[in-house]
Design a protein around this motif. Structure first.
Motif, short mmCIF file in Angstrom:
data_model
loop_
_atom_site.label_atom_id
_atom_site.label_comp_id
_atom_site.label_asym_id
_atom_site.label_seq_id
_atom_site.Cartn_x
_atom_site.Cartn_y
_atom_site.Cartn_z
N GLY A 130 -2.83 -6.92 -14.62
CA GLY A 130 -3.92 -6.83 -13.64
C GLY A 130 -3.44 -7.10 -12.22
O GLY A 130 -3.77 -6.37 -11.28
N GLU A 131 -2.63 -8.16 -12.06
CA GLU A 131 -2.10 -8.50 -10.74
C GLU A 131 -1.14 -7.43 -10.23
O GLU A 131 -1.13 -7.10 -9.03
N LEU A 132 -0.34 -6.86 -11.12
CA LEU A 132 0.60 -5.82 -10.72
C LEU A 132 -0.12 -4.56 -10.25
O LEU A 132 0.26 -3.94 -9.25
N ARG A 133 -1.18 -4.18 -10.95
CA ARG A 133 -1.95 -3.01 -10.53
C ARG A 133 -2.63 -3.25 -9.20
O ARG A 133 -2.70 -2.35 -8.35
N ALA A 134 -3.14 -4.46 -9.00
CA ALA A 134 -3.80 -4.78 -7.74
C ALA A 134 -2.81 -4.72 -6.57
O ALA A 134 -3.15 -4.24 -5.48
N MET A 135 -1.60 -5.19 -6.80
CA MET A 135 -0.59 -5.16 -5.75
C MET A 135 -0.22 -3.72 -5.38
O MET A 135 0.02 -3.41 -4.21
N ARG A 136 -0.18 -2.84 -6.38
CA ARG A 136 0.11 -1.43 -6.09
C ARG A 136 -0.93 -0.85 -5.14
O ARG A 136 -0.61 -0.03 -4.26
N ASP A 137 -2.18 -1.28 -5.27
CA ASP A 137 -3.26 -0.73 -4.45
C ASP A 137 -3.46 -1.48 -3.15
O ASP A 137 -3.93 -0.90 -2.16
N GLU A 138 -3.10 -2.77 -3.12
CA GLU A 138 -3.42 -3.61 -1.96
C GLU A 138 -2.19 -4.08 -1.18
O GLU A 138 -2.32 -4.59 -0.07
N GLY A 139 -1.00 -3.94 -1.75
CA GLY A 139 0.20 -4.41 -1.08
C GLY A 139 0.47 -5.88 -1.34
O GLY A 139 -0.16 -6.52 -2.19
N LEU A 140 1.40 -6.44 -0.58
CA LEU A 140 1.86 -7.80 -0.77
C LEU A 140 1.74 -8.57 0.54
O LEU A 140 2.14 -8.08 1.60
N THR A 141 1.20 -9.78 0.45
CA THR A 141 1.11 -10.65 1.62
C THR A 141 2.37 -11.49 1.72
O THR A 141 2.74 -12.19 0.77
N ILE A 142 3.06 -11.43 2.87
CA ILE A 142 4.31 -12.17 3.08
C ILE A 142 4.11 -13.12 4.25
O ILE A 142 3.85 -12.67 5.38
N PRO A 143 4.20 -14.41 4.03
CA PRO A 143 4.04 -15.37 5.13
C PRO A 143 5.02 -15.08 6.26
O PRO A 143 6.20 -14.80 6.04
N GLY A 144 4.52 -15.12 7.50
CA GLY A 144 5.36 -14.86 8.66
C GLY A 144 5.42 -13.40 9.06
O GLY A 144 6.07 -13.06 10.05
N TRP A 145 4.73 -12.54 8.29
CA TRP A 145 4.73 -11.12 8.58
C TRP A 145 3.31 -10.58 8.52
O TRP A 145 2.51 -10.99 7.67
N THR A 146 3.00 -9.67 9.43
CA THR A 146 1.68 -9.05 9.50
C THR A 146 1.77 -7.60 9.01
O THR A 146 2.68 -6.86 9.42
N THR A 147 0.84 -7.22 8.16
CA THR A 147 0.79 -5.84 7.66
C THR A 147 0.07 -4.96 8.68
O THR A 147 -1.10 -5.18 9.00
N LEU A 148 0.77 -3.96 9.19
CA LEU A 148 0.17 -3.02 10.14
C LEU A 148 -0.60 -1.93 9.41
O LEU A 148 -1.64 -1.45 9.88
N SER A 149 -0.04 -1.49 8.27
CA SER A 149 -0.72 -0.46 7.47
C SER A 149 -0.24 -0.57 6.03
O SER A 149 0.86 -1.09 5.77
N GLN A 150 -1.07 -0.11 5.10
CA GLN A 150 -0.71 -0.11 3.68
C GLN A 150 -1.52 0.94 2.98
O GLN A 150 -2.73 1.07 3.20
N ASP A 151 -0.87 1.70 2.14
CA ASP A 151 -1.59 2.62 1.26
C ASP A 151 -0.75 2.88 0.02
O ASP A 151 0.40 2.48 -0.08
N SER A 152 -1.37 3.54 -0.95
CA SER A 152 -0.71 3.87 -2.20
C SER A 152 -0.32 5.35 -2.16
O SER A 152 -1.18 6.21 -1.92
N ARG A 153 0.97 5.63 -2.39
CA ARG A 153 1.46 7.00 -2.32
C ARG A 153 2.21 7.36 -3.59
O ARG A 153 2.81 6.49 -4.23
N GLN A 154 2.19 8.62 -3.92
CA GLN A 154 2.92 9.10 -5.09
C GLN A 154 4.33 9.50 -4.68
O GLN A 154 4.53 10.34 -3.80
N ILE A 155 5.30 8.87 -5.33
CA ILE A 155 6.71 9.16 -5.09
C ILE A 155 7.37 9.39 -6.45
O ILE A 155 7.34 8.51 -7.30
N GLY A 156 7.91 10.58 -6.66
CA GLY A 156 8.55 10.88 -7.93
C GLY A 156 7.61 10.82 -9.11
O GLY A 156 8.02 10.45 -10.21
N GLY A 157 6.35 11.14 -8.88
CA GLY A 157 5.37 11.13 -9.97
C GLY A 157 4.80 9.75 -10.28
O GLY A 157 4.02 9.61 -11.22
N LYS A 158 5.16 8.73 -9.49
CA LYS A 158 4.66 7.37 -9.72
C LYS A 158 4.03 6.84 -8.44
O LYS A 158 4.40 7.23 -7.34
#
Length: 243
Positions: free
Chosen positions: A53-81
């Motif tokens: 469940g957490e892994l699927r959510a991360m695929r859709d929402e990205g990862l929060t990294i302390p000290g870094w700000t997310t400018l953009s995030q989306d889910s894209r298909q690369i190599g069929g995944k």
């Protein structure tokens, strides 16, 4: 008479041993055949991955990294995944990466039988870059829950990927709890150990970090930043999706 009787006794003993072996094999086959037709092998029913469940959510929402700000995030298909694609910028204005976005691509395991395969080839194919300056770097994983638990180590491949338009310093590895490596075989053995020792699976995430550099620039100048951010990514993964 004695010399003639000994070979006969020897043959009789060998025949008895052969019959015993055949009898044991017949019993084994009798118990195995039903399992073959019903998929009842004990190793077929592998433990499930608790963090799906957490892994699927991360695929859709990205990862929060302390000290870094997310400018953009989306889910894209690369190599069929499906991959999470994020652009990040450092919060620290004194950072070596200050003001320069970096790109974080994450391809998490999304099903219990999902295994790492050709993620690096997929990334290279979609970027259409030439890869060179290959080397391996290492950084520690976060310590375990207990004070006595020591941290493991991540081995990542560090390379230069370039096209006529853009050059990147690239850091890639498969992350799992307590370790990481760009090699799929290393994850396989970590998963086997987790199953036999702890009765659970080792979830994984393919990580590809792209740091823009000057055209055909040397990646060694970016190595400290790559190691620091790689360790921050591993720490965030273990605190979130891999916990």
């Amino acid at each position: 008479m004695t010399m003639l009787s000994q070979p006969a006794n020897s043959r009789r003993t060998q025949l008895i041993k052969l019959l015993i072996v055949l009898f044991i094999l017949a019993i084994a086959a009798a118990s195995a055949v039903p399992n073959y037709f019903t998929n009842g092998w004990p190793w077929v029913n592998l433990p499930e991955v608790e963090q799906i469940g957490e892994l699927r959510a991360m695929r859709d929402e990205g990862l929060t990294i302390p000290g870094w700000t997310t400018l953009s995030q989306d889910s894209r298909q690369i190599g069929g995944k499906q991959w999470s694609v994020q652009s990040l910028v450092a919060d620290d204005t004194n950072s070596a990466a200050s003001g320069t976005p970096v790109f974080l691509l994450l391809r998490p395991q999304t099903w219990h039988t999902d295994q790492p395969q050709v993620e690096w080839m997929d990334i290279r194919g979609v970027q259409q870059w030439t890869a060179d300056s290959h080397r391996r770097i290492h950084f520690p994983t976060p310590p375990g829950d207990s004070a006595a638990a020591s941290s493991g180590q991540v081995e990542a491949q560090f390379l230069r990927g370039w096209t006529p338009q853009q050059t990147y310093a690239v850091l890639q590895w498969y992350a799992w709890p307590g370790g990481g490596s760009p090699s799929t075989s290393r994850w396989f053995w970590a998963d086997q150990v987790a199953q036999w020792r702890d009765r659970h699976r080792a979830p994984w995430v393919a990580v590809s970090l792209l740091v823009p550099i000057e055209p055909l620039g040397k990646i060694e100048q970016t190595r400290p930043l790559a190691e620091q951010l790689g360790q921050a990514i591993q720490t965030a993964l273990e605190a979130d999706a891999l916990n």
